[in-house]
Design an enzyme around this catalytic site. Structure first.
Site, PDB file in Angstrom:
ATOM      1  N   ARG A   1       0.803  -1.304   0.073  1.00 13.25           N
ATOM      2  CA  ARG A   1       0.049   0.053  -0.138  1.00 13.25           C
ATOM      3  C   ARG A   1       0.970   1.215   0.118  1.00 13.25           C
ATOM      4  O   ARG A   1       0.651   2.355   0.527  1.00 13.25           O
ATOM      5  CB  ARG A   1      -0.971   0.050   1.314  1.00 13.25           C
ATOM      6  CG  ARG A   1      -2.085  -1.055   1.302  1.00 13.25           C
ATOM      7  CD  ARG A   1      -2.960  -0.727   0.035  1.00 13.25           C
ATOM      8  NE  ARG A   1      -4.210  -1.318   0.148  1.00 13.25           N
ATOM      9  CZ  ARG A   1      -4.001  -2.959  -0.151  1.00 13.25           C
ATOM     10  NH1 ARG A   1      -3.147  -3.537  -0.844  1.00 13.25           N
ATOM     11  NH2 ARG A   1      -5.270  -3.601  -0.054  1.00 13.25           N
TER      12      ARG A   1
ATOM     13  N   SER B   1     -10.699  -0.368   3.096  1.00 12.36           N
ATOM     14  CA  SER B   1      -9.838  -0.730   4.403  1.00 12.36           C
ATOM     15  C   SER B   1      -9.423   0.706   4.920  1.00 12.36           C
ATOM     16  O   SER B   1      -8.765   1.255   4.158  1.00 12.36           O
ATOM     17  CB  SER B   1      -8.731  -1.538   4.191  1.00 12.36           C
ATOM     18  OG  SER B   1      -8.965  -2.871   3.586  1.00 12.36           O
TER      19      SER B   1
ATOM     20  N   GLU C   1      -4.609   3.877   6.233  1.00 14.98           N
ATOM     21  CA  GLU C   1      -4.411   3.638   4.875  1.00 14.98           C
ATOM     22  C   GLU C   1      -5.247   4.791   4.216  1.00 14.98           C
ATOM     23  O   GLU C   1      -4.835   5.239   3.025  1.00 14.98           O
ATOM     24  CB  GLU C   1      -5.172   2.607   4.244  1.00 14.98           C
ATOM     25  CG  GLU C   1      -4.355   1.579   3.056  1.00 14.98           C
ATOM     26  CD  GLU C   1      -5.547   0.983   2.359  1.00 14.98           C
ATOM     27  OE1 GLU C   1      -6.119   1.484   1.184  1.00 14.98           O
ATOM     28  OE2 GLU C   1      -5.891  -0.012   2.731  1.00 14.98           O
TER      29      GLU C   1
END
Ligand code: EPU
Length: 344
Positions: free
Chosen positions: A160, A234, A330
């Site tokens: 990520r 997420s 995130e």
């Protein structure tokens, strides 16, 4: 009084926040004119708005990346090079590739957002990440007005992460991304739920379309549709911790899902940590922790970004207290000093 623009339909959380200016661009020419016109203003570039949390009105220019086009630019015996404009919708692009039998993106079906955002945070799902299919990208360098090419190594992909979230944060606007897709599908169905979904449908020799359908079904069963329930996928990253800390935790939490990253590091499932802390389905005011996937925070309607930010702080504190683990977000919090690009 200064007119302002509502960003509610520009972010998948559905947060009702305003911006002083909002402009789309679908060509480099328009982009350059807009950057000149709004010189000196704070700048925020958005694509699908699927990874942002707007916590306050944005005092500056929001540029909506609408660069379009999908083009097969090269092929050899085994692969295709396919270039897509940054403003293309990600899932529509994936479906286009599947229809043409260009293999490699099927596991990444139904991810909200745009093509341009995909390399930014190296999107991933069900055992595949962008870095596995990425070839090159072109990006506009804001301060010099030059277009720069980035190859795989230059993007510095990690879980990520990419160079655009770190060293080069705020310096570039991604214009298009080229993917290296395959003529011979190498299906990745080892991710438990995909195998089961295919078996349930009696499929023994799956095509890329079958895998895509399985992924779509799994995502729909767990993840809320942003059109129905505001969310940004997420909210936290899965934490990577030292093996020694993991071994200590495992004594207390034997059922804890874990994945080996290296000899010394282990990745944990943040969704499990949150659920096991009793927070799955927890609701506070107009927002909460999704009932089917604890890694996803949802806006039940009318929530402010600030409320969701506070909820995420509560979760971080709880997880720290229970396991001694620091969860990292995130989703990009906006405004924040780092995520605003201040034009010279
Ligand atoms: N789990 C729980 N409770 C929960 C959620 C998960 O116990 O509420 C457990 C699951 O049972 C499983 C493990 O945690 O053992 C992992 O769960 P899951 O397979 O649902 O995936 P995830 O780790 O929660 C990651 C990505 C998702 C991606 C899925 C599938 C991150 C931050 N998230 O989630 O990506 O779709 O894997 O590959 O890495 C996104 O980034 O927005 C996103 C949705």
């Amino acid at each position: 009084m200064q007119q302002s623009y509502n960003l509610k339909s520009y972010n998948t959380f559905g947060i009702d926040a305003s911006a002083t200016y909002l402009e789309p661009f679908s060509s480099i020419d328009t982009l350059e004119k807009l950057l000149k016109k709004y010189e000196g203003k704070a700048l925020l570039v958005i694509g699908g708005g699927s990874n942002i949390l707007l916590t306050a009105p944005f005092d500056g220019l929001v540029l909506h990346n609408c660069m379009k086009g999908i083009e097969l630019i090269e092929e050899d015996e085994t692969s295709y090079l396919v270039r897509a404009g940054a403003g293309e919708n990600w899932h529509e692009f994936v479906l286009h590739c599947i229809e043409n039998n260009w293999a490699g993106l099927e596991n990444l079906s139904l991810i909200p957002g745009s093509v341009g955002a995909s390399p930014m945070q190296n999107i991933g799902a069900y055992g595949v990440e962008i870095k596995d299919v990425f070839h090159t990208l072109e990006a506009y360098h804001i301060s010099s007005g030059e277009i720069h090419h980035f190859n795989h190594a230059q993007c510095q992909f990690a879980y990520r992460e990419s160079v655009f979230k770190r060293a080069l944060k705020g310096q570039y606007i991604i214009l298009n991304v080229t993917f290296k897709l395959s003529k011979i599908a190498q299906l990745k169905t080892t991710y438990g739920a995909i195998k089961e979904a295919l078996q349930d449908n009696g499929i023994t020799q799956p095509t890329i379309k079958d895998v895509s359908n399985a992924v779509i079904a799994i995502r729909q069963s767990k993840l809320p549709d942003p059109k129905v329930l505001g969310n940004a996928g997420s909210f936290f990253k899965n934490p990577v911790i030292d093996r020694s800390q993991f071994e200590q935790l495992q004594k207390e939490f034997a059922q804890m899902p874990h994945y080996d990253v290296s000899d010394t590091e282990v990745k944990l499932a943040a969704g499990w940590l949150i659920e096991n802390a009793g927070l799955k389905g927890f609701r506070k005011g107009n927002c909460g922790v999704h009932q089917k996937q604890a890694l996803v925070l949802v806006n039940y309607g009318g929530s402010t970004g600030q409320e969701i930010l506070e909820l995420s702080n509560n979760i971080i504190e709880n997880i720290q207290a229970k396991y001694g683990i620091s969860l990292e977000r995130e989703v990009n919090i906006i405004p924040s000093n780092e995520s605003i690009i201040q034009l010279a």
